[in-house]
Design an enzyme around this catalytic site. Sequence first.
Site, PDB file in Angstrom:
ATOM      1  N   CYS A 172      42.138 -96.870  20.890  1.00 45.06           N
ATOM      2  CA  CYS A 172      42.145 -96.951  22.285  1.00 45.06           C
ATOM      3  C   CYS A 172      42.249 -98.475  22.722  1.00 45.06           C
ATOM      4  O   CYS A 172      41.343 -99.243  22.192  1.00 45.06           O
ATOM      5  CB  CYS A 172      40.949 -96.541  23.027  1.00 45.06           C
ATOM      6  SG  CYS A 172      40.679 -96.564  24.760  1.00 45.06           S
TER       7      CYS A 172
ATOM      8  N   HIS B 247      48.802 -92.702  15.776  1.00 45.24           N
ATOM      9  CA  HIS B 247      49.686 -92.751  17.012  1.00 45.24           C
ATOM     10  C   HIS B 247      50.657 -93.951  16.822  1.00 45.24           C
ATOM     11  O   HIS B 247      50.438 -94.936  16.617  1.00 45.24           O
ATOM     12  CB  HIS B 247      48.547 -93.375  18.226  1.00 45.24           C
ATOM     13  CG  HIS B 247      49.343 -93.421  19.715  1.00 45.24           C
ATOM     14  ND1 HIS B 247      48.584 -93.391  20.810  1.00 45.24           N
ATOM     15  CD2 HIS B 247      50.513 -93.843  20.150  1.00 45.24           C
ATOM     16  CE1 HIS B 247      49.405 -93.390  21.934  1.00 45.24           C
ATOM     17  NE2 HIS B 247      50.800 -93.437  21.235  1.00 45.24           N
TER      18      HIS B 247
ATOM     19  N   ASN C 241      50.986 -88.775  16.279  1.00 41.34           N
ATOM     20  CA  ASN C 241      50.807 -88.552  17.799  1.00 41.34           C
ATOM     21  C   ASN C 241      51.712 -89.809  18.473  1.00 41.34           C
ATOM     22  O   ASN C 241      51.818 -90.799  17.928  1.00 41.34           O
ATOM     23  CB  ASN C 241      49.296 -88.738  17.914  1.00 41.34           C
ATOM     24  CG  ASN C 241      48.917 -89.082  19.466  1.00 41.34           C
ATOM     25  OD1 ASN C 241      48.279 -90.025  19.822  1.00 41.34           O
ATOM     26  ND2 ASN C 241      49.305 -88.122  20.308  1.00 41.34           N
TER      27      ASN C 241
END
Length: 336
Positions: free
Chosen positions: A104, A176, A216
């Site tokens: 994040c 990700h 992802n």
Amino acid sequence: MRRVNASPAIPADQLRLSVAPMMDWTDSHCRVFHRLLAPSARLYSEMVHANAVVLGDRARLLAMDPCEHPVALQLGGSEPALLAQAARIGADWGYDEINLNCGCPSDRVQAGRFGACLMREPALVADSVAAMIAAAPGVPVTVKCRLGVDDDHEWERFIDFIDTIAEAGCRMFVVHARNAWLKGLSPKENREVPPLRYDWAYRLKRERPQLQVVVNGGIADADEATAHLQHLEGAMLGRAAYHTPYLLHQLDARWSGAVLRSRAELLREYRPYVEAQLHKGVFLKHITRHLLGLFAGQHGGRAFRQILSEGAHRPGADWALLEQALSLTEREPLPT
């Protein structure tokens, strides 16, 4: 030596399809709906800071319906002892996996020294993972990460991060497949602007075949998701799963061989859960906000969304509102 024990592997059939942890979106109401759509998918909670799990309102933060399994709890934090406590609590609450957020990029997360900035502190992540594994034996402890931070574009830096965490016992990584920019981009832009490099996830799996790797980032349709399975254990969908949730059902049916069911049939299976929540005093708007994209691109889809958006907040709103919205999708379109 950090390693205590290797974290358990996750069954392969639970990794093919998963729904990303998304702040303000993947709450328990959302996950129950996604479970109806995709019985085989692995679901993830919103990120919860370890400190909140240890000291906060667990009944609210860790709320989970039994139908959600398999479901993972995603933790944020950077203090090994605190993360270990939170992992133990998550395991006690019945979560099937504890996932550490190392991806994040928000300012709030950076200020707390967790999320994507942890990619520059692999030793700290390894200590955290080892502590979590020791605190929650038998429950897989996993990591969700980016490829790098800002201008870190060296494969060697990325693989060193992975190897350091794997040495601590982590066996599953959700990648990700883009960098996180900690300066100058919003969290939304961080999901769209840095270029995707799926080939790094593929290379990771080729060079470290003993690890479980799920990719992802930017996966928007069934064919693209299916293509990733030729290289990796699974594909994790984020915004596409939320904004066009029927895609989850299409993928689940395609990959499991199950019969494809209609949107209306699936939604009506949600009725017992909705009515049980209403009976507990939950407002309908907290549930229907997760349903707005079910008929995206379909006849009556705009009207379906409008009925729910305008009516779910009103006092006394109940299942009848959903039937009203459904009726607009079931009418024959007018001849042109």
